[in-house]
Design a protein around this motif. Structure first.
Motif, short mmCIF file in Angstrom:
data_model
loop_
_atom_site.label_atom_id
_atom_site.label_comp_id
_atom_site.label_asym_id
_atom_site.label_seq_id
_atom_site.Cartn_x
_atom_site.Cartn_y
_atom_site.Cartn_z
N PHE A 281 22.69 -46.26 122.53
CA PHE A 281 23.86 -45.54 123.03
C PHE A 281 23.64 -44.07 122.71
O PHE A 281 23.66 -43.67 121.56
CB PHE A 281 25.09 -46.13 122.34
CG PHE A 281 26.38 -45.36 122.40
CD1 PHE A 281 26.55 -44.20 123.16
CD2 PHE A 281 27.48 -45.83 121.68
CE1 PHE A 281 27.77 -43.52 123.19
CE2 PHE A 281 28.69 -45.16 121.69
CZ PHE A 281 28.82 -43.99 122.45
N ARG B 199 24.55 -49.55 119.23
CA ARG B 199 25.50 -50.62 119.54
C ARG B 199 26.30 -50.20 120.76
O ARG B 199 26.15 -49.08 121.23
CB ARG B 199 26.46 -50.76 118.35
CG ARG B 199 26.98 -49.34 118.04
CD ARG B 199 28.08 -49.25 117.07
NE ARG B 199 28.37 -47.87 116.74
CZ ARG B 199 29.15 -47.06 117.45
NH1 ARG B 199 29.70 -47.48 118.57
NH2 ARG B 199 29.36 -45.82 117.08
N LYS C 115 37.37 -38.36 123.02
CA LYS C 115 37.31 -38.45 121.55
C LYS C 115 38.53 -37.87 120.86
O LYS C 115 38.96 -38.38 119.83
CB LYS C 115 36.06 -37.72 121.05
CG LYS C 115 34.78 -38.48 121.35
CD LYS C 115 33.79 -38.35 120.22
CE LYS C 115 32.65 -39.35 120.38
NZ LYS C 115 31.86 -39.12 121.59
N GLY D 16 29.58 -48.86 122.68
CA GLY D 16 30.66 -47.96 122.30
C GLY D 16 32.00 -48.67 122.35
O GLY D 16 32.18 -49.64 123.08
N ASP D 17 32.92 -48.17 121.57
CA ASP D 17 34.29 -48.66 121.60
C ASP D 17 35.17 -47.43 121.77
O ASP D 17 35.16 -46.58 120.88
CB ASP D 17 34.58 -49.39 120.28
CG ASP D 17 35.87 -50.18 120.33
OD1 ASP D 17 36.65 -49.98 121.27
OD2 ASP D 17 36.10 -50.99 119.40
N PRO D 18 35.83 -47.21 122.88
CA PRO D 18 36.27 -48.17 123.92
C PRO D 18 35.39 -48.25 125.17
O PRO D 18 35.83 -48.89 126.14
CB PRO D 18 37.65 -47.61 124.29
CG PRO D 18 37.47 -46.12 124.21
CD PRO D 18 36.52 -45.90 123.07
N GLU D 19 34.18 -47.70 125.19
CA GLU D 19 33.38 -47.79 126.42
C GLU D 19 33.12 -49.25 126.82
O GLU D 19 33.07 -49.57 128.00
CB GLU D 19 32.04 -47.07 126.23
CG GLU D 19 32.14 -45.54 126.14
CD GLU D 19 32.28 -45.05 124.71
OE1 GLU D 19 32.81 -45.78 123.85
OE2 GLU D 19 31.83 -43.92 124.44
N ASN E 134 23.82 -43.92 118.85
CA ASN E 134 24.40 -45.08 118.19
C ASN E 134 23.56 -46.27 118.62
O ASN E 134 22.88 -46.22 119.65
CB ASN E 134 25.86 -45.27 118.60
CG ASN E 134 26.71 -44.09 118.16
OD1 ASN E 134 26.79 -43.77 116.98
ND2 ASN E 134 27.33 -43.43 119.11
N GLY F 144 37.79 -42.34 117.12
CA GLY F 144 36.74 -43.22 117.64
C GLY F 144 36.73 -43.25 119.16
O GLY F 144 35.76 -43.68 119.77
N ASP G 163 34.06 -41.33 127.28
CA ASP G 163 35.27 -41.58 126.48
C ASP G 163 35.97 -40.27 126.18
O ASP G 163 35.50 -39.20 126.53
CB ASP G 163 34.97 -42.42 125.23
CG ASP G 163 34.42 -41.62 124.07
OD1 ASP G 163 33.94 -40.49 124.30
OD2 ASP G 163 34.44 -42.12 122.94
#
Ligand code: AMP
Ligand code: GLY
Length: 419
Positions: free
Chosen positions: A266, A284, A211, A286-289, A282, A223, A209
């Motif tokens: 993650f 969970r 950042k 990823g956002d936007p992954e 992390n 994010g 991503d």
């Protein structure tokens, strides 16, 4: 199966979009969801922090599985509370989510399991932290511990910045705070995801991503302003090293502690000259992954989540498309400092109808008259898919251009490292 998905971001729209394609799906509910998830299932206005309300909803609606998208409910123990009343949930327990919730916990685990990461020290005392920072010198990294600490991470280029960051976290009047002071690592970053069933870990496709808010990776951290998959920096050799040196030792250490990890692990990685090192975990997607991984996942997501929960995950549960995906985050002007909400977004359907394009919603809201408006910082994730990253990028930007939203902005160079 009847599924309840928790969350309201672009990540959850991508998960809902993929879950909606599952042959195992009977009904999909999303709490609280967004106008994008409403196209994949039924949004429900649940207050997710009230676990009793979530449990009551699950009982009334005969929910078979709860999928938790964001970190906050994981760290708050939603999965434990669902588990306690016999409701299946995807995501780590509160104890296992400490890998994201507490930077100090993760650092201790890294030392214990010999996982490569930046050298560090922990402080609760302001003067002791400053003495350490002065002795180490800049550049140096200051991190507030805990999820909601607010101040986050400061990569300080100068001693003055570093000392100011220590003051911001531990200065006079601040009680009970803790910081981690870290060696500054150098290299390219990548996002590495694995599904973990307590014992077995299976890597997802690679992703990266962006950042920083501005073109050329400038300006404050966000994010994530865009992402692409695969990430050329994660070669097969690097993937094997990350699994052997970082992911598998973590999974084993968590199991040994009696707090096995189940869910998405993650790892934020730095590709240093000495090899991949862990920046942070992390627990969970990823956002936007997630908005590039879900379009590339050819196999059934729901089956893989069930295999993860039931401790029978195999590499063949995840099959990926050879195509590349790239997503451009369309954010509200002012993000990440003070996003302006309420501006009208037009021509979304035309953009979404373009070949190889999927538009995921994150901070959007539908007014009573049906108009779509911005309702957050990151508002849309516009994903293009094609046989190469370059073509995927061209498709994503063609779709971005087709959207009429004067209140928004986006980075123009997503994917530049891969091109
Ligand atoms: P984190 O919230 O820990 O992911 O940190 C946010 C960002 O700060 C990372 O994506 C890196 O760009 C940077 N960062 C964090 N820790 C370090 C470190 N030890 N050395 C260099 N950069 C770091
Ligand atoms: N894109 C990074 C994250 O989801 O934390």
């Amino acid at each position: 199966m009847r599924i309840l998905l928790i969350g309201s971001g672009g990540r959850e729209h991508a998960l809902a979009w993929k879950l909606a394609q599952s042959p195992l799906l009977g009904a999909l509910f999303i709490a609280p969801g967004n106008p994008g998830t409403a196209q994949c299932g039924t949004n429900v206005a649940l207050e997710v922090t009230r676990h009793a309300d979530v449990i009551a909803f699950c009982k009334t609606e005969h929910i078979d599985l709860v999928v938790v998208g964001p970190e906050a409910p994981l760290v708050a123990g939603l999965v434990d509370d669902l588990d306690a009343v016999g409701i299946k949930a995807f995501g780590p327990s509160k104890a296992a989510a400490r890998l994201e919730g507490s930077k100090a916990f993760t650092k201790e685990l890294c030392v214990e399991a010999g996982i490569p990461t930046a050298a560090y020290a922990r402080f609760t005392d302001c003067e002791a932290a400053k003495a350490y920072v002065r002795a180490q010198g800049a550049p140096i990294v200051i991190k507030a511990d805990g999820l909601a600490a607010g101040k986050g991470v400061v990569v300080a280029d100068t001693l003055e910045q570093a000392l100011a960051a220590v003051d911001d976290n531990l200065g006079t009047g601040i009680v009970g705070a803790e910081i981690v002071v870290e060696e500054c690592m150098f290299g390219e970053e990548a996002s590495f995801f694995a599904l973990v069933d307590g014992t077995n870990a299976v890597a997802l496709a690679s992703a990266q991503d962006h950042k920083r808010v501005g073109d050329g990776d400038t300006g404050p951290n966000t994010g994530g302003m865009g992402a692409y998959s695969p990430a050329p920096v994660v070669t097969a050799e690097i993937e094997a090293r990350v699994m052997a040196e970082i992911i598998n030792p973590t999974v084993a250490a968590m199991a040994k502690r009696g707090t096995p990890f189940k869910g998405v692990l993650f790892a934020g990685l730095m590709m240093t000259s000495a090899g991949p090192k862990l920046i942070e975990y992390n627990t969970r997607f990823g956002d936007p992954e997630c908005e590039v991984l879900m379009p590339r996942l050819k196999s059934d997501l729901l089956s893989a989540l069930l295999a993860t929960i039931e401790g029978r995950l195999r590499p063949s549960d995840l099959v990926w498309s050879d195509d590349a995906a790239l997503t451009v985050v369309y954010a509200a002007k002012g993000y990440p400092v003070k996003p302006e909400t309420g501006s009208v977004i037009g021509s979304l359907d035309g953009a979404a109808a373009l070949q190889g394009v999927t538009v995921f919603h994150s901070g959007t809201k539908r007014r009573d008259d049906g108009t779509l408006v911005a309702n957050g910082g990151r508002v849309l994730a516009v994903t293009g898919m094609a046989s190469t990253i370059k073509e995927a990028r061209d498709r994503a930007y063609a779709a971005v251009d087709a959207i009429e939203w004067p209140g928004g902005f986006y980075r123009k160079d997503i994917g530049f490292r891969a091109l």
